[in-house]
Scaffold this active site. Structure first.
Site, PDB file in Angstrom:
ATOM      1  N   LYS A 135       1.702   4.737   8.319  1.00 57.24           N
ATOM      2  CA  LYS A 135       2.126   4.205   7.073  1.00 57.24           C
ATOM      3  C   LYS A 135       1.076   4.160   6.066  1.00 57.24           C
ATOM      4  O   LYS A 135       0.237   3.764   6.453  1.00 57.24           O
ATOM      5  CB  LYS A 135       2.405   2.754   7.552  1.00 57.24           C
ATOM      6  CG  LYS A 135       2.965   1.830   6.483  1.00 57.24           C
ATOM      7  CD  LYS A 135       4.572   1.619   6.718  1.00 57.24           C
ATOM      8  CE  LYS A 135       5.192   1.143   5.121  1.00 57.24           C
ATOM      9  NZ  LYS A 135       5.416   2.138   4.265  1.00 57.24           N
ATOM     10  N   GLY A 171       4.710   3.220  -2.209  1.00 59.74           N
ATOM     11  CA  GLY A 171       4.097   3.791  -3.571  1.00 59.74           C
ATOM     12  C   GLY A 171       2.663   3.396  -3.495  1.00 59.74           C
ATOM     13  O   GLY A 171       1.991   2.868  -2.617  1.00 59.74           O
ATOM     14  N   ASP A 172       2.215   3.756  -4.633  1.00 60.99           N
ATOM     15  CA  ASP A 172       0.563   3.309  -4.988  1.00 60.99           C
ATOM     16  C   ASP A 172       0.520   3.872  -6.597  1.00 60.99           C
ATOM     17  O   ASP A 172       1.600   3.726  -7.258  1.00 60.99           O
ATOM     18  CB  ASP A 172      -0.151   4.498  -3.995  1.00 60.99           C
ATOM     19  CG  ASP A 172      -1.717   3.931  -4.385  1.00 60.99           C
ATOM     20  OD1 ASP A 172      -2.033   2.937  -3.610  1.00 60.99           O
ATOM     21  OD2 ASP A 172      -2.554   4.600  -4.795  1.00 60.99           O
ATOM     22  N   THR A 217       1.340  -7.403  -3.154  1.00 60.19           N
ATOM     23  CA  THR A 217       0.007  -7.263  -2.837  1.00 60.19           C
ATOM     24  C   THR A 217      -0.920  -8.116  -3.545  1.00 60.19           C
ATOM     25  O   THR A 217      -1.537  -8.506  -3.199  1.00 60.19           O
ATOM     26  CB  THR A 217      -0.350  -5.592  -3.485  1.00 60.19           C
ATOM     27  OG1 THR A 217       0.517  -4.715  -2.627  1.00 60.19           O
ATOM     28  CG2 THR A 217      -1.814  -5.370  -3.031  1.00 60.19           C
ATOM     29  N   SER A 260       6.042  -4.315   3.163  1.00 60.65           N
ATOM     30  CA  SER A 260       6.300  -2.929   3.565  1.00 60.65           C
ATOM     31  C   SER A 260       7.077  -2.844   5.058  1.00 60.65           C
ATOM     32  O   SER A 260       8.110  -2.328   5.425  1.00 60.65           O
ATOM     33  CB  SER A 260       5.695  -1.656   3.355  1.00 60.65           C
ATOM     34  OG  SER A 260       5.340  -1.309   2.124  1.00 60.65           O
ATOM     35  N   LYS A 263      -1.769   8.405   4.165  1.00 56.84           N
ATOM     36  CA  LYS A 263      -1.682   8.215   2.789  1.00 56.84           C
ATOM     37  C   LYS A 263      -1.238   9.557   2.217  1.00 56.84           C
ATOM     38  O   LYS A 263      -1.663  10.681   2.793  1.00 56.84           O
ATOM     39  CB  LYS A 263      -3.247   7.838   2.269  1.00 56.84           C
ATOM     40  CG  LYS A 263      -3.138   7.526   0.768  1.00 56.84           C
ATOM     41  CD  LYS A 263      -2.757   5.920   0.699  1.00 56.84           C
ATOM     42  CE  LYS A 263      -2.747   5.443  -0.702  1.00 56.84           C
ATOM     43  NZ  LYS A 263      -2.455   3.795  -0.596  1.00 56.84           N
ATOM     44  N   GLN A 308      -6.746   2.570   5.326  1.00 56.04           N
ATOM     45  CA  GLN A 308      -5.301   1.897   5.631  1.00 56.04           C
ATOM     46  C   GLN A 308      -5.195   1.833   7.108  1.00 56.04           C
ATOM     47  O   GLN A 308      -4.471   0.765   7.663  1.00 56.04           O
ATOM     48  CB  GLN A 308      -4.345   3.068   5.150  1.00 56.04           C
ATOM     49  CG  GLN A 308      -2.927   2.539   4.958  1.00 56.04           C
ATOM     50  CD  GLN A 308      -2.416   1.666   3.720  1.00 56.04           C
ATOM     51  OE1 GLN A 308      -2.925   2.213   2.723  1.00 56.04           O
ATOM     52  NE2 GLN A 308      -1.969   0.873   3.956  1.00 56.04           N
ATOM     53  N   LYS A 337      -6.777  -1.439   7.553  1.00 56.98           N
ATOM     54  CA  LYS A 337      -5.932  -2.580   6.791  1.00 56.98           C
ATOM     55  C   LYS A 337      -4.747  -2.907   7.597  1.00 56.98           C
ATOM     56  O   LYS A 337      -4.413  -3.995   7.816  1.00 56.98           O
ATOM     57  CB  LYS A 337      -5.675  -2.067   5.320  1.00 56.98           C
ATOM     58  CG  LYS A 337      -4.777  -2.983   4.584  1.00 56.98           C
ATOM     59  CD  LYS A 337      -4.201  -2.223   3.277  1.00 56.98           C
ATOM     60  CE  LYS A 337      -5.471  -1.743   2.368  1.00 56.98           C
ATOM     61  NZ  LYS A 337      -4.976  -1.348   1.070  1.00 56.98           N
TER      62      LYS A 337
HETATM   63  P1  NDP Z   1      -0.584   1.204 -11.020  1.00 62.64           P
HETATM   64  O1  NDP Z   1      -0.471   2.670 -11.302  1.00 62.64           O
HETATM   65  O2  NDP Z   1       0.693   0.383 -10.943  1.00 62.64           O
HETATM   66  O3  NDP Z   1      -1.549   0.565 -12.047  1.00 62.64           O
HETATM   67  C1  NDP Z   1      -2.948   1.030 -12.059  1.00 62.64           C
HETATM   68  C2  NDP Z   1      -3.768   0.189 -13.151  1.00 62.64           C
HETATM   69  O4  NDP Z   1      -5.186   0.456 -13.067  1.00 62.64           O
HETATM   70  C3  NDP Z   1      -3.233   0.765 -14.292  1.00 62.64           C
HETATM   71  O5  NDP Z   1      -3.096  -0.337 -15.339  1.00 62.64           O
HETATM   72  C4  NDP Z   1      -4.033   1.854 -14.841  1.00 62.64           C
HETATM   73  O6  NDP Z   1      -4.169   1.931 -16.250  1.00 62.64           O
HETATM   74  C5  NDP Z   1      -5.424   1.094 -14.335  1.00 62.64           C
HETATM   75  N1  NDP Z   1      -6.344   2.317 -14.324  1.00 62.64           N
HETATM   76  C6  NDP Z   1      -6.351   3.266 -13.421  1.00 62.64           C
HETATM   77  N2  NDP Z   1      -7.395   4.264 -13.583  1.00 62.64           N
HETATM   78  C7  NDP Z   1      -8.520   3.418 -14.206  1.00 62.64           C
HETATM   79  C8  NDP Z   1      -9.521   3.400 -14.527  1.00 62.64           C
HETATM   80  N3  NDP Z   1     -10.413   4.700 -14.226  1.00 62.64           N
HETATM   81  N4  NDP Z   1     -10.338   2.644 -15.244  1.00 62.64           N
HETATM   82  C9  NDP Z   1      -9.415   1.508 -15.756  1.00 62.64           C
HETATM   83  N5  NDP Z   1      -8.293   1.263 -15.473  1.00 62.64           N
HETATM   84  C10 NDP Z   1      -7.607   2.087 -14.749  1.00 62.64           C
HETATM   85  O7  NDP Z   1      -1.223   1.059  -9.577  1.00 62.64           O
HETATM   86  P2  NDP Z   1      -1.324   0.001  -8.479  1.00 62.64           P
HETATM   87  O8  NDP Z   1      -1.164  -1.399  -9.342  1.00 62.64           O
HETATM   88  O9  NDP Z   1      -0.143  -0.010  -7.598  1.00 62.64           O
HETATM   89  O10 NDP Z   1      -2.539   0.098  -7.647  1.00 62.64           O
HETATM   90  C11 NDP Z   1      -3.762  -0.368  -8.248  1.00 62.64           C
HETATM   91  C12 NDP Z   1      -4.587  -0.350  -7.091  1.00 62.64           C
HETATM   92  O11 NDP Z   1      -4.469  -1.162  -5.906  1.00 62.64           O
HETATM   93  C13 NDP Z   1      -4.743   0.931  -6.625  1.00 62.64           C
HETATM   94  O12 NDP Z   1      -6.497   1.229  -5.847  1.00 62.64           O
HETATM   95  C14 NDP Z   1      -4.177   1.036  -5.340  1.00 62.64           C
HETATM   96  O13 NDP Z   1      -4.597   1.778  -4.257  1.00 62.64           O
HETATM   97  C15 NDP Z   1      -4.433  -0.577  -5.031  1.00 62.64           C
HETATM   98  N6  NDP Z   1      -3.175  -0.958  -3.822  1.00 62.64           N
HETATM   99  C16 NDP Z   1      -2.052  -0.922  -4.433  1.00 62.64           C
HETATM  100  C17 NDP Z   1      -1.036  -1.601  -3.396  1.00 62.64           C
HETATM  101  C18 NDP Z   1       0.423  -1.782  -4.242  1.00 62.64           C
HETATM  102  O14 NDP Z   1       1.190  -2.454  -3.360  1.00 62.64           O
HETATM  103  N7  NDP Z   1       0.679  -1.309  -5.200  1.00 62.64           N
HETATM  104  C19 NDP Z   1      -1.216  -1.942  -2.089  1.00 62.64           C
HETATM  105  C20 NDP Z   1      -2.611  -2.000  -1.985  1.00 62.64           C
HETATM  106  C21 NDP Z   1      -3.518  -1.356  -2.857  1.00 62.64           C
HETATM  107  P3  NDP Z   1      -3.008   3.091 -16.883  1.00 62.64           P
HETATM  108  O15 NDP Z   1      -1.852   2.212 -16.976  1.00 62.64           O
HETATM  109  O16 NDP Z   1      -3.956   3.114 -18.168  1.00 62.64           O
HETATM  110  O17 NDP Z   1      -3.332   3.916 -16.151  1.00 62.64           O
END
Ligand code: NDP
Length: 451
Positions: free
Chosen positions: A90, A165-166, A209, A384, A126, A111, A114
């Site tokens: 997962k 998703g991610d 999350t 999830s 992943k 993961q 976690k």
């Molecule tokens: P999204 O794609 O929804 O959002 C990512 C955000 O981070 C966007 O605002 C993006 O900006 C910004 N970003 C990406 N790269 C950079 C960078 N180099 N510097 C600054 N900002 C950056 O992803 P999620 O919110 O889903 O995921 C965010 C993190 O959380 C990841 O590490 C993911 O693995 C982790 N995560 C997510 C989960 C989930 O349920 N979604 C669960 C557990 C962990 P822009 O819009 O400009 O691309």
């Protein structure tokens, strides 16, 4: 087992540059679980470390698809099925140009631990692609998702591997992936989570999350006898799925989140971030944060090009609590020092491994309450798993029931991590507590299941 760094890196993790981030994650875990390894020789006898740090399999495939101009485009797809000792593989799918095998191995490895911490029956995986969704039309996203699933469907199943998703993969992409899976297999299986609610998604998955990170932080502050978040200034990075819902929950409990950021820059709004506007900009229009100023000219926008010496402006404000929610290694040692100087008391990782090793050391050395990603952001995968349960039993749970269960799980994780740290002589160290508690459960299952 000899776990000397060079040996491990060369023989077990692999030597190429792509593996550096994976090596960083493995190194942190090995260092941190040494009190457990020293207390019981069975992990050595059963070669658990050697077995745990090598994925069960890494699947790599070609994705050919047609863009809107009828040009043939080619990307690479991956699924890292790392460990299924506790349940079906997962973990999320990430679509981003930075995706490579090393990053996915790191994410899948994290993961495993976690998922183990949630106490739910799920293994670790992943996947994703170096496909860049930015600037693609809706139809191109659909065609790419279909082509991706044409390969991926061979390796997944509700009892085998259930992706989610991610970064770059939200409900829209999961919907297209699910549609293609159904078309190929003629089977209406709960084979993906994060689906839109109308065809089997769980309520609260989008919020899970982010809300979970805040629930964890509230419990951690309580256990560490610190003041609560109510009325406190908070710094949040990111403006995606995780960051938006951290901001939402902070606002609901009466905290004041004043920042958000994306890959182009950051917003500082000292009166508190305007969440409805932020959602409209990022979720509906996928716009740059700079447009926030059109509605709030008093707020401050700092583009990435103005960040000084690798220090991110988002971590250079006075705040009580910080929530890095964008991406890996987005909080450096210099950023950590700025936060500490500015009076920050707690740091909770919403993103996966956003803080560098050096930043984490700084936090721990200054007795900052530090909640590592594998514990703090486990709420997403927990809900999830609720989605898998609902799909398997053909039931729908209501929002309040899920929220209640999520809060309970996050508080249980927090308490277990704190207690484990105490039991192994590292009280207050949530990094070691999470690594030991997560590792122990998986390792004991691997021993019980034989080689
Ligand atoms: P999204 O794609 O929804 O959002 C990512 C955000 O981070 C966007 O605002 C993006 O900006 C910004 N970003 C990406 N790269 C950079 C960078 N180099 N510097 C600054 N900002 C950056 O992803 P999620 O919110 O889903 O995921 C965010 C993190 O959380 C990841 O590490 C993911 O693995 C982790 N995560 C997510 C989960 C989930 O349920 N979604 C669960 C557990 C962990 P822009 O819009 O400009 O691309």
């Amino acid at each position: 087992m000899d776990i000397s760094q060079e040996n491990m890196k060369k023989n077990l993790v692999g030597d190429c540059a792509q593996n550096n981030v994976f090596f960083q994650a493995v190194q942190e875990v090995l260092y941190s679980i040494s009190p457990l390894l020293n207390s019981d020789d069975k992990y050595n006898r059963y070669a658990i470390l050697e077995r745990l740090i090598v994925p069960d399999r890494v699947i790599k495939f070609k994705i050919s698809w047609l863009d809107d101009n009828n040009n043939i485009r080619v990307n690479t797809g991956y699924r890292v099925q790392f460990n299924n000792a506790l349940g079906p593989y997962k973990g999320g799918l990430r679509f981003h140009p930075s995706v490579n095998e090393g990053i996915l191995k790191f994410l899948a490895f994290e993961q495993i631990l976690k998922n183990s911490l949630t106490g739910l029956p799920i293994g670790g995986a992943k996947g994703g692609s170096d496909f860049d969704p930015k600037g693609k039309s809706d139809f191109e996203i659909m065609k790419f998702c279909s082509a991706f699933m044409t390969e991926l469907h061979k390796y997944i199943g509700p009892r085998i591997d259930v992706p989610a998703g991610d970064i770059g993969v939200g409900a829209r992409e999961i919907g297209y992936l699910f549609g293609e899976y159904k078309k190929i297999t003629s089977s209406y299986d709960g084979v993906l989570t994060g689906k839109p609610y109308m065809f089997g998604g769980s309520l609260m998955r989008p919020e899970a999350t982010g809300y979970g990170v805040v629930y964890f932080t509230q419990k951690m502050l309580e256990l560490e006898k610190k003041e609560s978040l109510v009325g406190k200034i908070c710094a949040v990075s990111g403006a995606g799925k995780v960051a938006l819902h951290v901001i939402e929950k902070l606002l609901q409990i009466g905290a004041i989140p004043v920042t958000c950021s994306d890959s182009r820059g950051m917003i500082y709004d000292r009166r508190g971030v305007d969440l409805p506007l932020l959602k409209e900009l990022k979720l509906q229009n996928r716009a740059s944060l700079e447009r926030y100023l059109e509605f709030h000219p008093d707020a401050k926008y700092t583009p990435v090009s103005d960040y000084e010496d690798g220090e991110r402006a988002v971590w250079n404000i006075q705040c009580y609590a910080a929530f890095p929610c964008a991406t890996q290694n987005e909080l450096s040692e210099a950023d950590a020092k700025n936060l500490i100087t500015n009076g920050c008391v707690s740091v909770s990782e919403g993103a996966n491994m956003p803080s560098t090793h050096e930043a984490i050391d700084s936090f721990l050395n200054h007795n900052i309450c530090f909640a590592p990603a594998k514990a703090a952001n486990a709420g997403g995968v927990a809900v999830s798993e609720f989605e898998m349960s609902q799909n398997a039993s053909m039931q729908r749970w209501d929002f309040d029931k899920i929220d209640e269960k999520l809060k309970l799980i996050m508080e249980q994780i927090c308490k277990r991590v704190a207690l484990t740290a105490k039991d192994y002589g590292v009280e207050g160290n949530y990094v070691d507590g999470a690594n030991i508690a997560g590792f122990k459960k998986v390792a004991d299952a691997m021993i019980a299941e034989g080689i």
